[in-house]
Design an enzyme around this catalytic site. Structure first.
Site, PDB file in Angstrom:
ATOM      1  CB  SER A 129      15.649  -9.464  19.364  1.00 25.19           C
ATOM      2  OG  SER A 129      14.686  -8.654  20.009  1.00 25.19           O
ATOM      3  CE  LYS A 260      15.265  -4.158  12.068  1.00 25.68           C
ATOM      4  NZ  LYS A 260      13.869  -4.245  12.434  1.00 25.68           N
ATOM      5  CG  HIS A 284       9.396  -3.677  12.863  1.00 20.61           C
ATOM      6  ND1 HIS A 284      10.293  -3.156  13.764  1.00 20.61           N
ATOM      7  CD2 HIS A 284       8.933  -4.804  13.446  1.00 20.61           C
ATOM      8  CE1 HIS A 284      10.352  -3.928  14.847  1.00 20.61           C
ATOM      9  NE2 HIS A 284       9.534  -4.937  14.673  1.00 20.61           N
TER      10      HIS A 284
HETATM   11  C1  FNR Z   1      10.397  -8.667  14.042  1.00 27.81           C
HETATM   12  N1  FNR Z   1      11.227  -7.554  13.866  1.00 27.81           N
HETATM   13  C2  FNR Z   1      11.966  -7.088  14.924  1.00 27.81           C
HETATM   14  N2  FNR Z   1      12.804  -6.046  14.739  1.00 27.81           N
HETATM   15  C3  FNR Z   1      13.586  -5.605  15.746  1.00 27.81           C
HETATM   16  O1  FNR Z   1      14.324  -4.658  15.555  1.00 27.81           O
HETATM   17  N3  FNR Z   1      13.553  -6.250  16.953  1.00 27.81           N
HETATM   18  C4  FNR Z   1      12.735  -7.292  17.212  1.00 27.81           C
HETATM   19  O2  FNR Z   1      12.742  -7.852  18.296  1.00 27.81           O
HETATM   20  C5  FNR Z   1      11.874  -7.712  16.170  1.00 27.81           C
HETATM   21  N4  FNR Z   1      10.984  -8.711  16.381  1.00 27.81           N
HETATM   22  C6  FNR Z   1      10.261  -9.228  15.330  1.00 27.81           C
HETATM   23  C7  FNR Z   1       9.409 -10.303  15.524  1.00 27.81           C
HETATM   24  C8  FNR Z   1       8.763 -10.872  14.446  1.00 27.81           C
HETATM   25  C9  FNR Z   1       7.875 -12.051  14.662  1.00 27.81           C
HETATM   26  C10 FNR Z   1       8.962 -10.369  13.154  1.00 27.81           C
HETATM   27  C11 FNR Z   1       8.328 -11.012  11.954  1.00 27.81           C
HETATM   28  C12 FNR Z   1       9.753  -9.270  12.958  1.00 27.81           C
HETATM   29  C13 FNR Z   1      11.396  -6.974  12.541  1.00 27.81           C
HETATM   30  C14 FNR Z   1      12.521  -7.676  11.785  1.00 27.81           C
HETATM   31  O3  FNR Z   1      13.760  -7.341  12.318  1.00 27.81           O
HETATM   32  C15 FNR Z   1      12.513  -7.304  10.305  1.00 27.81           C
HETATM   33  O4  FNR Z   1      12.566  -5.902  10.173  1.00 27.81           O
HETATM   34  C16 FNR Z   1      11.295  -7.849   9.593  1.00 27.81           C
HETATM   35  O5  FNR Z   1      11.111  -9.203   9.936  1.00 27.81           O
HETATM   36  C17 FNR Z   1      11.434  -7.742   8.093  1.00 27.81           C
HETATM   37  O6  FNR Z   1      10.277  -8.177   7.462  1.00 27.81           O
HETATM   38  P1  FNR Z   1      10.164  -9.624   6.766  1.00 27.81           P
HETATM   39  O7  FNR Z   1      11.134  -9.626   5.628  1.00 27.81           O
HETATM   40  O8  FNR Z   1      10.476 -10.628   7.791  1.00 27.81           O
HETATM   41  O9  FNR Z   1       8.729  -9.689   6.326  1.00 27.81           O
END
Ligand code: FNR
Length: 388
Positions: A129, A260, A284
């Site tokens: 990230s 994404k 997300h």
């Molecule tokens: C994320 N997600 C996310 N996506 C992204 O593109 N950049 C980011 O910095 C973050 N940060 C982030 C923090 C936290 C705490 C979570 C839970 C999620 C979204 C992540 O990439 C992904 O799309 C989701 O986590 C998918 O959902 P599940 O399967 O984890 O519930």
């Protein structure tokens, strides 16, 4: 060819010596243990979603209304779960989704490095990230021979965006994953109830504070001006990417571009038409909009719109069987999100690696039992929607 399923033999073997896994193998127990272990400024942020979390919950539950039919008398003694992305063959079809607070999921504040070490240990690629506690360059040093991807939150300042992309190229990342759905934060009651937003407390901003353009814009050493640093970050975060911006993004990098956050087939088609190298179907994890429909239910139409362009998927993956279903519905590779973050919180790099190995083992064993030795077989078998 990798025998991911043999991880269960290791676990049973250790059991004979009286050793049980330090980190649970199933998601429900993993979450319970993480709830007890994670500090209050991290847990709700990781666990929470948008609104009443209907979409977040549906993301995971919806896998139950997709099913697969086993086939017998197929030689499945070896399986091949490898998948190809941007000219590179990955030995597993899963990746670590970008999680911006990975850094603070471990107590030492270096969860990004630990996640990279888990990636190196398992061969599961990590999407790093923009939000991190260690620089993207330092994280890359720990990925070993496993290629990584850089996830871009596009800043409002184009020079800063270009600088981040250049740094990712120089550090050896293999793709730019541009997140489209998070230029603004969704309504997250758990975080609002505790008044907690980690970035506004100065966490996970290291990729900005280390950046020459950000430092120039700040005009001073970030270490001496923490409040001004946070204020500048907050002003610069979150350019609303539009279709017109894609040509610009493509013009500043030769790396493949992954979009994404695509959920609608028309957006998928348009992204492909305008030259995206992959479409990432994701909502997300239900953190951004609480619209109801589970991401996995949207995947088939997105895949149909993309032709030969690879489709990545995440949102709701909790197990190996979820992974296989997403592959059956057409995903080229599948992202594990929250589960690896909980693994990190419980046992650092080893915990995250364990979670990934469990997901891969279950996927591999499901393919073995179902008579599907390759991902092509899984895709050909497909998954059926079950009326519950
Ligand atoms: C994320 N997600 C996310 N996506 C992204 O593109 N950049 C980011 O910095 C973050 N940060 C982030 C923090 C936290 C705490 C979570 C839970 C999620 C979204 C992540 O990439 C992904 O799309 C989701 O986590 C998918 O959902 P599940 O399967 O984890 O519930």
């Amino acid at each position: 060819m990798t025998d991911f399923g043999s991880y269960q033999n290791e676990i049973y073997g250790a059991g004979l010596r009286g050793i049980v896994p330090k980190v649970p193998v199933d998601y429900a127990t993993l979450v319970k243990r993480a709830e007890a272990a994670m500090p209050p400024f991290v847990l709700p942020y990781v666990q929470g979603g948008c609104g009443d979390e209907w979409t977040q919950d549906r993301n995971a539950e919806a896998f139950h209304h997709w099913g697969m039919v086993p086939r017998m008398m197929v030689d499945c003694t070896t399986r091949d779960l490898s998948t190809e992305l941007f000219g590179h063959t990955y030995h597993s079809p899963i990746f670590m989704s970008p999680i911006g607070v990975t850094g603070i999921c471990t107590q030492d504040g270096h969860g990004d490095i630990a996640a990279a070490q888990a990636s190196a240990a398992t061969g599961v690629p990590m999407m790093v990230s923009t939000l991190g506690n260690d620089t993207l360059e330092d994280v890359a040093q720990h990925l070993g021979s496993t290629p990584g991807f850089f996830q871009l939150y596009t800043p409002r300042d184009r020079d800063l965006a270009e600088s981040l992309v250049r740094r990712a190229e120089t550090a050896g990342y293999r793709a730019i994953v541009v997140t489209l759905d998070t230029w603004i934060t969704g309504w997250r009651p758990r975080d609002l109830n505790t008044g907690n937003f980690p970035q506004l407390r100065g966490h996970v901003l290291v990729n900005y504070t280390a950046d020459p353009v950000f430092r120039r814009l700040l005009g001073k050493d970030p270490a001496t001006a923490p409040m001004e640093t946070i204020a500048l970050w907050s002003r610069l975060f979150g350019h609303v990417m539009t279709w017109d911006d894609l040509a610009w993004l493509k013009s500043i990098t030769s790396l493949p571009i992954v979009l994404k956050g695509i959920c609608h087939p028309d957006d998928a088609w348009r992204g492909v038409d305008l030259g995206a190298d992959a479409i990432f179907c994701s909502n997300h994890g239900g953190r951004q909009a609480n619209g109801g429909i589970a991401a996995i239910d949207l995947l088939p139409d997105v895949v149909a719109a993309c032709g030969d362009t690879p489709v990545l998927f995440d949102s709701g993956i909790r197990s190996g069987s979820d992974v296989v279903k997403a592959l059956a519905l057409g995903a080229r590779a599948v992202g594990v999100g929250r589960p690896f973050a909980y693994g990190l919180a419980l046992d650092g790099a080893a915990g995250a690696a364990h979670v990934l190995k469990c997901v891969l083992a279950e996927a591999d064993l499901m393919m073995a039992v179902n008579g599907m030795p390759t991902l092509a077989d899984v895709r050909a078998a497909g998954a059926q929607r079950i009326a519950l």
